[in-house]
Design an enzyme around this catalytic site. Sequence first.
Site, PDB file in Angstrom:
ATOM      1  N   ASN A 141     -12.788   6.331   6.853  1.00 36.83           N
ATOM      2  CA  ASN A 141     -13.139   5.200   7.448  1.00 36.83           C
ATOM      3  C   ASN A 141     -11.526   5.435   8.627  1.00 36.83           C
ATOM      4  OD1 ASN A 141     -15.147   3.982   6.552  1.00 36.83           O
ATOM      5  ND2 ASN A 141     -13.841   2.114   5.294  1.00 36.83           N
ATOM      6  N   TYR A 146       0.359  -1.349  -0.087  1.00 33.96           N
ATOM      7  CA  TYR A 146       0.236   0.044   0.161  1.00 33.96           C
ATOM      8  C   TYR A 146       1.112   1.082  -0.301  1.00 33.96           C
ATOM      9  CZ  TYR A 146      -3.286  -3.325   2.001  1.00 33.96           C
ATOM     10  OH  TYR A 146      -4.256  -4.586   1.238  1.00 33.96           O
ATOM     11  N   ASP A 167      -5.957  12.406   3.397  1.00 35.14           N
ATOM     12  CA  ASP A 167      -6.463  12.427   2.302  1.00 35.14           C
ATOM     13  C   ASP A 167      -7.150  12.510   1.994  1.00 35.14           C
ATOM     14  OD1 ASP A 167      -6.079   9.210   2.899  1.00 35.14           O
ATOM     15  OD2 ASP A 167      -7.543   9.422   1.066  1.00 35.14           O
ATOM     16  N   HIS A 195      -4.512   6.913  -1.059  1.00 35.25           N
ATOM     17  CA  HIS A 195      -4.652   6.509   0.540  1.00 35.25           C
ATOM     18  C   HIS A 195      -3.484   6.407   1.704  1.00 35.25           C
ATOM     19  CE1 HIS A 195      -8.365   6.285   2.467  1.00 35.25           C
ATOM     20  NE2 HIS A 195      -8.085   4.777   3.281  1.00 35.25           N
ATOM     21  N   ASN A 207      -9.063   1.616   8.986  1.00 39.95           N
ATOM     22  CA  ASN A 207     -10.573   1.522   9.965  1.00 39.95           C
ATOM     23  C   ASN A 207     -10.134   1.289  11.417  1.00 39.95           C
ATOM     24  OD1 ASN A 207      -9.910  -1.459   9.451  1.00 39.95           O
ATOM     25  ND2 ASN A 207     -11.911  -1.472   8.514  1.00 39.95           N
ATOM     26  N   TYR A 234      -4.263  -1.019   9.869  1.00 42.43           N
ATOM     27  CA  TYR A 234      -5.017  -0.954   9.233  1.00 42.43           C
ATOM     28  C   TYR A 234      -5.970   0.559   8.911  1.00 42.43           C
ATOM     29  CZ  TYR A 234      -3.010  -4.889   6.711  1.00 42.43           C
ATOM     30  OH  TYR A 234      -2.250  -5.974   6.009  1.00 42.43           O
TER      31      TYR A 234
END
Length: 299
Positions: free
Chosen positions: A110, A12, A89, A17, A64, A62
Amino acid sequence: MVVGLGNPGPKYAAHRHNVGFMVLEALAERLEADPWRDKFQARVARADVGDAQLVLLEPQTYMNESGRSVQAAAAFYKHDPAEVCVVHDELDLPFGQVRIKVGGGHAGHNGLRSIIACLGTPEFVRVRVGIGRPPPGFRGEVASFVLAPFDGAESAQLAELVKQSVGAVLDIARRGLGPAMNARNVRPRPPRPPRPPRVEAAAEALAAEAGAAPATGSAAGPAGAPSAPRSSAERPLPAGSRRRAGAGPSRVFPWPRGVLRSRPPGRAAVRVPRSGAFVPGASARSPTTGSGPVREDTT
């Protein structure tokens, strides 16, 4: 405490994000922060800004579940929610823009949703890094857009965007929230239209064009075309008009015979009897001519 949001792992790292992680790592490098260490389910570092000390936090839970890490670190360092600054972001800002905000909703993000739930309030500082909405031709959902790398044009400007975001965080730390917001939350001005040329320059350009172009109605004219008349004496008269014999261009009277006009200088006026006959040499007020309109002597 400065929190950068993103997802852990190299998979990622280049995604839109994860721009919060990019900003935090650039900030740590600029401030020559202490080495990163693992704590609070996050990567933590410390850096000095003047007399103040910043705690840099990258949650590794992560996106969320970011709130659990932020709440644990804020409780440990005894930071109020108003002392927490979250870099994330922002879809609702065009790519390349950076804004500072306090409070508000999560707008579907989230990470922000989790932090609001864990801190129990939305009243924390946010540095919003604009990534823009998906383009019109994008096929897929918003989640697919944010979980994708920046395109080629964006990648060329990404370093400048990260630099602006780092500057926004430093403005908050050094100058305070109010001055930082006043300095950073300025809408870009639209480009000014080009100024019209000065009147003198425009007149000179028109004069140059007129001098280069052939004069309209010149004697030469196109091949085979009749030359245009140069004076009123050469122009054809309208129907019903006539030119007095011996008169030059200035003595042309282009009105039909019998129409009342003021008499030319030096010409005597006569009255027209009711019978319509002319009385040569009669005075304009002669009682023998009867009452009638004054007519020019055109004989």
